[in-house]
Design an enzyme around this catalytic site. Structure first.
Site, PDB file in Angstrom:
ATOM      1  N   LYS A  71      -6.582  -3.940   7.346  1.00  0.00           N
ATOM      2  CA  LYS A  71      -5.542  -3.765   8.362  1.00  0.00           C
ATOM      3  C   LYS A  71      -5.420  -2.320   8.855  1.00  0.00           C
ATOM      4  CE  LYS A  71      -2.691  -7.781   7.265  1.00  0.00           C
ATOM      5  NZ  LYS A  71      -1.354  -8.308   6.960  1.00  0.00           N
ATOM      6  N   GLY A 130       9.999  -3.907  -1.169  1.00  0.00           N
ATOM      7  CA  GLY A 130       8.583  -3.707  -0.891  1.00  0.00           C
ATOM      8  C   GLY A 130       8.379  -2.620   0.152  1.00  0.00           C
ATOM      9  N   ALA A 131       7.206  -2.002   0.100  1.00  0.00           N
ATOM     10  CA  ALA A 131       6.881  -0.947   1.067  1.00  0.00           C
ATOM     11  C   ALA A 131       5.403  -1.003   1.440  1.00  0.00           C
ATOM     12  CB  ALA A 131       7.237   0.423   0.492  1.00  0.00           C
ATOM     13  N   GLY A 132       4.775  -2.167   1.261  1.00  0.00           N
ATOM     14  CA  GLY A 132       3.372  -2.340   1.627  1.00  0.00           C
ATOM     15  C   GLY A 132       3.252  -2.691   3.109  1.00  0.00           C
ATOM     16  N   GLY A 133       2.093  -3.262   3.465  1.00  0.00           N
ATOM     17  CA  GLY A 133       1.825  -3.557   4.874  1.00  0.00           C
ATOM     18  C   GLY A 133       2.858  -4.482   5.495  1.00  0.00           C
ATOM     19  N   GLY A 248       8.585 -18.133   4.015  1.00  0.00           N
ATOM     20  CA  GLY A 248       7.496 -17.347   4.589  1.00  0.00           C
ATOM     21  C   GLY A 248       6.609 -18.108   5.560  1.00  0.00           C
TER      22      GLY A 248
HETATM   23  P1  NDP Z   1       0.669  -4.819  -0.128  1.00  0.00           P
HETATM   24  O1  NDP Z   1      -0.337  -4.888  -1.218  1.00  0.00           O
HETATM   25  O2  NDP Z   1       0.464  -3.876   1.005  1.00  0.00           O
HETATM   26  O3  NDP Z   1       2.125  -4.457  -0.787  1.00  0.00           O
HETATM   27  C1  NDP Z   1       2.579  -5.145  -1.926  1.00  0.00           C
HETATM   28  C2  NDP Z   1       4.035  -4.769  -2.195  1.00  0.00           C
HETATM   29  O4  NDP Z   1       4.514  -5.581  -3.274  1.00  0.00           O
HETATM   30  C3  NDP Z   1       4.229  -3.323  -2.604  1.00  0.00           C
HETATM   31  O5  NDP Z   1       5.450  -2.844  -2.083  1.00  0.00           O
HETATM   32  C4  NDP Z   1       4.295  -3.422  -4.139  1.00  0.00           C
HETATM   33  O6  NDP Z   1       5.047  -2.384  -4.746  1.00  0.00           O
HETATM   34  C5  NDP Z   1       5.045  -4.722  -4.296  1.00  0.00           C
HETATM   35  N1  NDP Z   1       4.859  -5.361  -5.588  1.00  0.00           N
HETATM   36  C6  NDP Z   1       3.730  -5.946  -6.065  1.00  0.00           C
HETATM   37  N2  NDP Z   1       3.962  -6.457  -7.296  1.00  0.00           N
HETATM   38  C7  NDP Z   1       5.255  -6.173  -7.604  1.00  0.00           C
HETATM   39  C8  NDP Z   1       6.070  -6.440  -8.728  1.00  0.00           C
HETATM   40  N3  NDP Z   1       5.623  -7.109  -9.796  1.00  0.00           N
HETATM   41  N4  NDP Z   1       7.370  -6.030  -8.706  1.00  0.00           N
HETATM   42  C9  NDP Z   1       7.845  -5.373  -7.615  1.00  0.00           C
HETATM   43  N5  NDP Z   1       7.113  -5.083  -6.514  1.00  0.00           N
HETATM   44  C10 NDP Z   1       5.829  -5.481  -6.511  1.00  0.00           C
HETATM   45  O7  NDP Z   1       0.822  -6.325   0.392  1.00  0.00           O
HETATM   46  P2  NDP Z   1       1.425  -6.816   1.803  1.00  0.00           P
HETATM   47  O8  NDP Z   1       2.595  -5.974   2.134  1.00  0.00           O
HETATM   48  O9  NDP Z   1       0.333  -6.951   2.797  1.00  0.00           O
HETATM   49  O10 NDP Z   1       1.894  -8.303   1.430  1.00  0.00           O
HETATM   50  C11 NDP Z   1       3.040  -8.529   0.609  1.00  0.00           C
HETATM   51  C12 NDP Z   1       3.313 -10.027   0.560  1.00  0.00           C
HETATM   52  O11 NDP Z   1       3.693 -10.479   1.853  1.00  0.00           O
HETATM   53  C13 NDP Z   1       2.078 -10.852   0.138  1.00  0.00           C
HETATM   54  O12 NDP Z   1       2.447 -11.741  -0.883  1.00  0.00           O
HETATM   55  C14 NDP Z   1       1.692 -11.634   1.368  1.00  0.00           C
HETATM   56  O13 NDP Z   1       1.294 -12.957   1.042  1.00  0.00           O
HETATM   57  C15 NDP Z   1       3.001 -11.673   2.156  1.00  0.00           C
HETATM   58  N6  NDP Z   1       2.749 -11.727   3.588  1.00  0.00           N
HETATM   59  C16 NDP Z   1       3.193 -12.816   4.265  1.00  0.00           C
HETATM   60  C17 NDP Z   1       2.955 -12.947   5.604  1.00  0.00           C
HETATM   61  C18 NDP Z   1       3.440 -14.155   6.304  1.00  0.00           C
HETATM   62  O14 NDP Z   1       3.060 -14.356   7.463  1.00  0.00           O
HETATM   63  N7  NDP Z   1       4.292 -14.971   5.674  1.00  0.00           N
HETATM   64  C19 NDP Z   1       2.239 -11.914   6.387  1.00  0.00           C
HETATM   65  C20 NDP Z   1       1.833 -10.775   5.585  1.00  0.00           C
HETATM   66  C21 NDP Z   1       2.077 -10.711   4.234  1.00  0.00           C
HETATM   67  P3  NDP Z   1       4.404  -0.951  -5.148  1.00  0.00           P
HETATM   68  O15 NDP Z   1       4.297  -0.164  -3.868  1.00  0.00           O
HETATM   69  O16 NDP Z   1       5.395  -0.398  -6.086  1.00  0.00           O
HETATM   70  O17 NDP Z   1       3.068  -1.270  -5.762  1.00  0.00           O
END
Ligand code: NDP
Length: 289
Positions: A71, A130-133, A248
């Site tokens: 991405k 969360g703070a990912g993508g 979702g």
């Molecule tokens: P990323 O890998 O970019 O980010 C993952 C996030 O989850 C980070 O903030 C991470 O925290 C956090 N995380 C992971 N494990 C844990 C845990 N055990 N406890 C607390 N926080 C946790 O992934 P994305 O942002 O791309 O995706 C996140 C979710 O969103 C996925 O499950 C994906 O399936 C879903 N999604 C759904 C979509 C839809 O259309 N419904 C579209 C895009 C995504 P840290 O920074 O601390 O590691």
């Protein structure tokens, strides 16, 4: 009459790719609307992403989705970015316009459309886990549609703080970072509680977001981005606390419909798309998104 055997091509570049059900959802829409379009699910490794984009250009693809891990990396292979993709710094949908490949981000827009079907987000307050993508896309789009305050809770403080600063600097919304080192109580004045972490995604279906369930209150809308399974532990907890809930699949279907609009110009039937993705998820119970 001469027949045309040349379909318009779209698809997805990702790795892994085999379990992504988007192809079923998008091709159901193409069939329903009588479009001679295809959506090809492609497994592309990071070191071949540039070649894949050159291939899509050479074959005249109308566009493609990028999923993990492409991405951000895809941006250097494109000719430009739409507004929110450039703020978010990530692209999930590439669109061919006048022979240029432009990066868009429909994840957050799909999310905001799903919320907009339930309530007007203007002036509301949100707590995003969360703070990912996904979280980045959601926070930016919520801010652009007028959510007044966004609190961000993330395990990794640096990442969470960076997202809070990005949204405050680039949009009209106010933001704050909430440290999340132990079970977090949702502030009582929160309107939207949003799980944008991967907690609860198949196969970890009973994983529980570390939030104090008793702090969820009936005036809150609780949203989970996890598409598989749609009814997560968080949503079950929220429903028991009489909160409104949103799963979702709404986000998944909407972001796909917006991508189809970018590529084809048509407004795809979202009920058809939702049914198609529900069918494959219920059938397989092992797809990821
Ligand atoms: P990323 O890998 O970019 O980010 C993952 C996030 O989850 C980070 O903030 C991470 O925290 C956090 N995380 C992971 N494990 C844990 C845990 N055990 N406890 C607390 N926080 C946790 O992934 P994305 O942002 O791309 O995706 C996140 C979710 O969103 C996925 O499950 C994906 O399936 C879903 N999604 C759904 C979509 C839809 O259309 N419904 C579209 C895009 C995504 P840290 O920074 O601390 O590691």
């Amino acid at each position: 009459m001469a027949r045309n055997f040349l379909s318009q091509l779209t698809g997805s570049f990702a790795m892994p790719a085999a379990e992504n059900p988007t192809v079923a959802m998008v091709e159901a829409a193409y069939r329903h609307h009588g479009l001679d379009w295809r959506y090809i699910n492609c497994k592309v490794s990071p070191d071949r992403l540039g070649d894949a984009v050159i291939g899509a250009r050479a074959m005249g693809w109308a566009g493609f989705n990028c999923s993990l891990p492409h991405k951000v990396a895809v941006i250097e292979h494109l000719d430009g970015l739409g507004e929110s993709a450039s703020i978010i710094g990530a692209v999930n949908t590439v669109v061919r316009r006048d022979d240029q490949l432009i990066g868009e981000n429909t994840d957050g827009k799909g999310f905001v459309e799903a919320i907009g079907e339930m309530t007007d987000p203007g002036g509301k307050t949100a707590l995003v886990f969360g703070a990912g993508g996904a979280a980045r896309a959601i926070c930016v789009e919520l801010a652009l549609v007028g959510v007044a305050h966004i609190a961000i809770a993330n395990r990794d403080e640096a990442r969470g703080g960076e997202l809070a600063r990005l949204v405050a600097n680039e949009t009209p919304a106010q933001t704050s970072y909430l440290a999340w080192r132990s079970t977090l109580a949702v502030p009582a004045d929160t309107d939207f509680v949003i799980n944008a972490t991967s907690v609860g995604l198949f196969p970890d279906v009973d994983a529980r977001l570390d939030v104090e369930v008793d702090s969820l209150q009936p005036h809150m809308l609780v949203v989970d981005c996890i598409p598989n399974p749609p009814m997560t532990r968080l949503l079950r907890d929220a429903r028991e606390r009489s909160c409104a809930i949103l799963d979702g699949l709404g986000m998944l279907v909407n972001q796909g419909a917006i991508a189809i609009r970018h590529w084809t110009g048509i407004e795809a039937d979202r009920a058809i798309m939702r049914r198609a993705v529900e069918d494959v998820l219920l059938d397989g119970r092992k797809s990821s998104c």
